[in-house]
Write a protein that holds these residues in place. Structure first.
Motif, PDB file in Angstrom:
ATOM      1  N   PHE A 244       0.813  -1.221   0.000  1.00 47.17           N
ATOM      2  CA  PHE A 244       0.000   0.000   0.000  1.00 47.17           C
ATOM      3  C   PHE A 244       0.848   1.274   0.000  1.00 47.17           C
ATOM      4  O   PHE A 244       0.307   2.366   0.062  1.00 47.17           O
ATOM      5  CB  PHE A 244      -0.939   0.005   1.213  1.00 47.17           C
ATOM      6  N   GLY A 245       2.152   1.109  -0.045  1.00 46.27           N
ATOM      7  CA  GLY A 245       3.023   2.284  -0.105  1.00 46.27           C
ATOM      8  C   GLY A 245       3.090   3.049   1.194  1.00 46.27           C
ATOM      9  O   GLY A 245       3.662   4.136   1.264  1.00 46.27           O
ATOM     10  N   GLY A 246       2.503   2.514   2.236  1.00 44.60           N
ATOM     11  CA  GLY A 246       2.518   3.197   3.523  1.00 44.60           C
ATOM     12  C   GLY A 246       1.199   3.056   4.233  1.00 44.60           C
ATOM     13  O   GLY A 246       0.232   2.510   3.690  1.00 44.60           O
ATOM     14  N   LYS A 247       1.167   3.530   5.463  1.00 49.55           N
ATOM     15  CA  LYS A 247      -0.035   3.373   6.280  1.00 49.55           C
ATOM     16  C   LYS A 247      -1.218   4.134   5.675  1.00 49.55           C
ATOM     17  O   LYS A 247      -2.337   3.614   5.634  1.00 49.55           O
ATOM     18  CB  LYS A 247       0.247   3.880   7.696  1.00 49.55           C
ATOM     19  N   ASP A 248      -0.949   5.362   5.216  1.00 46.40           N
ATOM     20  CA  ASP A 248      -2.040   6.158   4.646  1.00 46.40           C
ATOM     21  C   ASP A 248      -2.724   5.443   3.493  1.00 46.40           C
ATOM     22  O   ASP A 248      -3.951   5.453   3.379  1.00 46.40           O
ATOM     23  CB  ASP A 248      -1.517   7.517   4.180  1.00 46.40           C
ATOM     24  N   GLY A 249      -1.934   4.820   2.656  1.00 44.33           N
ATOM     25  CA  GLY A 249      -2.502   4.079   1.526  1.00 44.33           C
ATOM     26  C   GLY A 249      -3.433   2.968   2.001  1.00 44.33           C
ATOM     27  O   GLY A 249      -4.523   2.773   1.442  1.00 44.33           O
ATOM     28  N   LEU A 250      -2.991   2.288   3.042  1.00 44.28           N
ATOM     29  CA  LEU A 250      -3.821   1.210   3.578  1.00 44.28           C
ATOM     30  C   LEU A 250      -5.143   1.748   4.111  1.00 44.28           C
ATOM     31  O   LEU A 250      -6.219   1.204   3.844  1.00 44.28           O
ATOM     32  CB  LEU A 250      -3.067   0.477   4.692  1.00 44.28           C
ATOM     33  N   LEU A 251      -5.054   2.848   4.852  1.00 38.76           N
ATOM     34  CA  LEU A 251      -6.280   3.414   5.417  1.00 38.76           C
ATOM     35  C   LEU A 251      -7.231   3.842   4.308  1.00 38.76           C
ATOM     36  O   LEU A 251      -8.440   3.594   4.377  1.00 38.76           O
ATOM     37  CB  LEU A 251      -5.933   4.601   6.327  1.00 38.76           C
ATOM     38  N   GLU A 252      -6.680   4.466   3.279  1.00 36.82           N
ATOM     39  CA  GLU A 252      -7.537   4.914   2.185  1.00 36.82           C
ATOM     40  C   GLU A 252      -8.220   3.714   1.511  1.00 36.82           C
ATOM     41  O   GLU A 252      -9.421   3.741   1.234  1.00 36.82           O
ATOM     42  CB  GLU A 252      -6.704   5.687   1.152  1.00 36.82           C
ATOM     43  N   GLU A 253      -7.455   2.673   1.285  1.00 40.05           N
ATOM     44  CA  GLU A 253      -8.035   1.485   0.646  1.00 40.05           C
ATOM     45  C   GLU A 253      -9.094   0.847   1.531  1.00 40.05           C
ATOM     46  O   GLU A 253     -10.085   0.283   1.048  1.00 40.05           O
ATOM     47  CB  GLU A 253      -6.943   0.461   0.327  1.00 40.05           C
ATOM     48  N   THR A 254      -8.877   0.920   2.834  1.00 45.42           N
ATOM     49  CA  THR A 254      -9.863   0.368   3.758  1.00 45.42           C
ATOM     50  C   THR A 254     -11.188   1.127   3.643  1.00 45.42           C
ATOM     51  O   THR A 254     -12.262   0.535   3.552  1.00 45.42           O
ATOM     52  CB  THR A 254      -9.329   0.435   5.198  1.00 45.42           C
ATOM     53  N   MET A 255     -11.059   2.452   3.632  1.00 48.00           N
ATOM     54  CA  MET A 255     -12.254   3.281   3.460  1.00 48.00           C
ATOM     55  C   MET A 255     -12.950   2.947   2.138  1.00 48.00           C
ATOM     56  O   MET A 255     -14.159   2.739   2.076  1.00 48.00           O
ATOM     57  CB  MET A 255     -11.839   4.757   3.484  1.00 48.00           C
ATOM     58  N   ARG A 256     -12.177   2.901   1.086  1.00 53.22           N
ATOM     59  CA  ARG A 256     -12.735   2.568  -0.230  1.00 53.22           C
ATOM     60  C   ARG A 256     -13.467   1.233  -0.196  1.00 53.22           C
ATOM     61  O   ARG A 256     -14.542   1.074  -0.785  1.00 53.22           O
ATOM     62  CB  ARG A 256     -11.604   2.459  -1.268  1.00 53.22           C
ATOM     63  N   SER A 257     -12.880   0.289   0.485  1.00 53.27           N
ATOM     64  CA  SER A 257     -13.481  -1.040   0.551  1.00 53.27           C
ATOM     65  C   SER A 257     -14.862  -0.984   1.199  1.00 53.27           C
ATOM     66  O   SER A 257     -15.829  -1.591   0.718  1.00 53.27           O
ATOM     67  CB  SER A 257     -12.553  -1.969   1.337  1.00 53.27           C
TER      68      SER A 257
ATOM     69  N   LEU B 136     -16.813   1.653   1.390  1.00 51.08           N
ATOM     70  CA  LEU B 136     -17.716   2.390   0.504  1.00 51.08           C
ATOM     71  C   LEU B 136     -18.191   1.506  -0.645  1.00 51.08           C
ATOM     72  O   LEU B 136     -19.350   1.564  -1.048  1.00 51.08           O
ATOM     73  CB  LEU B 136     -17.019   3.641  -0.042  1.00 51.08           C
ATOM     74  N   ARG B 137     -17.300   0.706  -1.161  1.00 53.31           N
ATOM     75  CA  ARG B 137     -17.685  -0.204  -2.242  1.00 53.31           C
ATOM     76  C   ARG B 137     -18.772  -1.168  -1.782  1.00 53.31           C
ATOM     77  O   ARG B 137     -19.751  -1.389  -2.479  1.00 53.31           O
ATOM     78  CB  ARG B 137     -16.459  -1.014  -2.702  1.00 53.31           C
TER      79      ARG B 137
END
Lengths: 211, 211, 211, 211
Positions: free
Chosen positions: D50-63, D65-66
């Motif tokens: 995820f390129g870092g913690k922020d990336g992971l958090l963003e993907e989690t949110m996206r997940s 929302l999806r």
DNA sequence: GATGAATGAGCCTTCATTCAT
DNA sequence: AATGAATGAAGGCTCATTCAT
């Protein structure tokens, strides 16, 4: 209108508070706030009277050493001049005076001993004290033993005193002053010339007869 | 695959650095930054390997105790089973092993002794060690002295060991291990039954003859 | 004599700085350094006055809750005792008081709401507040609706209040207090008995006539 | 020899671990170590995927929302095209889908909502989602209400959804999806034209008759 | 004389991230 | 692909000390 004689009140009060704090939480955690709260005063007052925490600690150490020294001297003053055994017993007794065996005092002693390694002022105080014990013992032992032997025995007695004290400091039961006296008496019994011991026994009998 | 086996390198390295730091500036000022700088690593690594400063200090104490214990055991293993004097000399020798007389180790010992009063974990370690010395001495002394007398002598020897060690810790010259042995040998000479001493002398002569 | 009465100045000052910091960088990045720099004081002072960061955060939450509570109470005190619509409008108005709609306050609210899930003390505060809203609404609704229905309507109104507030918190335009009042007035219009509504209209006409 | 398709395994695994961690200790304390330990992998892997913690958090949110979006769409696909009430019920149902009411998901939602105020990427995601709800509701409401009124009602329903959700998030009993449906059904009953409601009732009767 | 207020330096610890393997 | 090792930056907090009152 400044109150006069405050130093004479505040200084011992703060020194006692320091020992209480060290007893309760250890030197490391005995902050000026903790100490001053034991004394019921403001932390700032420590700087006022002792110029800082280090000053207070040094004075606390000095106070303990003074008490130790006084305890020994008082006991020696009550002794017959020429009864070596009695006088050594007095020296030992001073080192195991109830005041010195108080938990507060023991923990403070030990904390300072450890601390002394890294603080020149405390180190000097400690060394003076250490040498004084040897010196007191030597004065007596030289009178009944050859110099080298006297030195050897003095070191041994000093070691016994400090060793019993150190081991007792860690014991949950505290230091057993009477056991200390018995151990050292037993040691003297085997190290001193028989005349010296005989003289002592005579004097003791005489004393009891007088009472 | 990552680098492996680092703990086996880092842990002793950090324990040694801890003793260096305590030796140099005292326990109170031995911060994780100081300690880790002696080890040439980052302060964070202390938490990584020891879970915190307290963990490191405890492991350091344990390390010293292990060395002490090993030193005594090794010496005892080299002894004749039935020569009590030789065996006690071995116990004393272990306590005055050059490793234990290193300034680093002495100051760490003393610092922990003082600290132990206020940290249950260190206290427990210290107590175990203290009792082990008495126990080792008792095993030997019980064989040649009545129980009560053995106990009395064991306490005396332990006191002599700790007392000499404590006084030496403060001396600029450090601890004199040979003097310690002489003092305790002299003490034994006066406390043990003559057969025990005679047996010891015989064995010593025999040994020298064999070399 | 020292400066006195500083707590009364510092505490609100630091609470305000906390909200400013949360508003600017979010709770997660609102460190004691950040907060204290907003207040123009040293970080250490937070510990002095609040015993730590947690204490400050809790007091900040309490401060907002107090203001909310006071806003509702003040509005209710100005109302006719028996005009239910007016009184519910007052409750809603208190929840959308300009003070509560300040960006600082909104973000702090939301941050704490999220935080409350994992901090018992904040959780308790939040629950008390949540229940108080229902309780205020129930007191009015019970007078004009059967118990079960009153409960249903109270939950609905509470949901509308919190929902509008939550959605507005994320909107770039902030929260529209007037729209909130219109939505809830419209809801009441359809839920309350016609006599209740009629009474309200009469009172309103009377009021205007008097001015 | 790299394993292929690992991203498809690791990414959802880490996203789930993130929600577990947030559920357990909150976003603030959900460190990469905590998260990766829930996933049973090394923390370094988060940066890898995820390129870092922020990336992971963003993907989690996206997940999340999806999933929300999919839940709503699925329910809408099952609906009659012209039954507005049924379709709004579907939208509401999607928002109160059991998956969305899982403690893990609720806490993650709330954490992100609060966080979104200060992170542009999360903010954008949140806004899109918020607008989509209004948009879904408007599509239906415009067909049976004048535009302005439809907007008003859409905002109200959205507020009810979010309000019930928010209040439920803090409740020890969690969110009551059925109560939410009853509250909103009751609201629609009073806001929609009678023809719309009649049509809905007819369809429902028909459906039951068919089963 | 005494104190409440305030601070700056330092401490222990946590953490996201990088890197060699 | 994956990880154990390692770190620099930052965080909250403690503390001895200073100062105006």
């Amino acid at each position: 209108m400044p109150k006069v004689g405050m130093p004479a009140i505040r200084k011992p009060q703060l020194i006692d508070a320091t020992m209480q704090a060290i007893n309760a939480v250890g030197l490391q955690k005995a902050s000026v706030v903790t100490i001053s709260s034991y004394a019921g005063v403001s932390p700032a007052i420590i700087n006022h009277y002792f110029g800082g925490k280090d000053g207070l600690l040094e004075e606390t150490m000095r106070s303990i050493l003074r008490q130790l020294s006084a305890g020994v001297r008082q006991r020696l003053d009550l002794c017959t001049k020429d009864d070596v055994v009695e006088r050594i017993t007095a020296i030992v007794g001073g080192n195991f005076d109830p005041v010195q065996l108080d938990s507060k005092v023991i923990k403070t002693w030990l904390a300072f001993w450890s601390q002394a390694m890294h603080q020149p002022q405390l180190y000097r105080l400690q060394r003076v004290n250490e040498k004084r014990l040897i010196s007191h013992l030597m004065i007596e032992l030289k009178r009944v033993l050859p110099y080298e032997r006297a030195k050897f025995v003095a070191l041994s007695i000093a070691a016994l005193i400090d060793g019993i004290w150190l081991r007792g400091s860690l014991s949950p039961n505290g230091i057993d002053g009477q056991l200390a006296q018995r151990i050292i008496a037993d040691y003297l019994e085997k190290q001193l010339p028989s005349e010296t011991l005989a003289l002592h026994r005579q004097r003791q009998l005489l004393k009891r007869a007088l009472l």
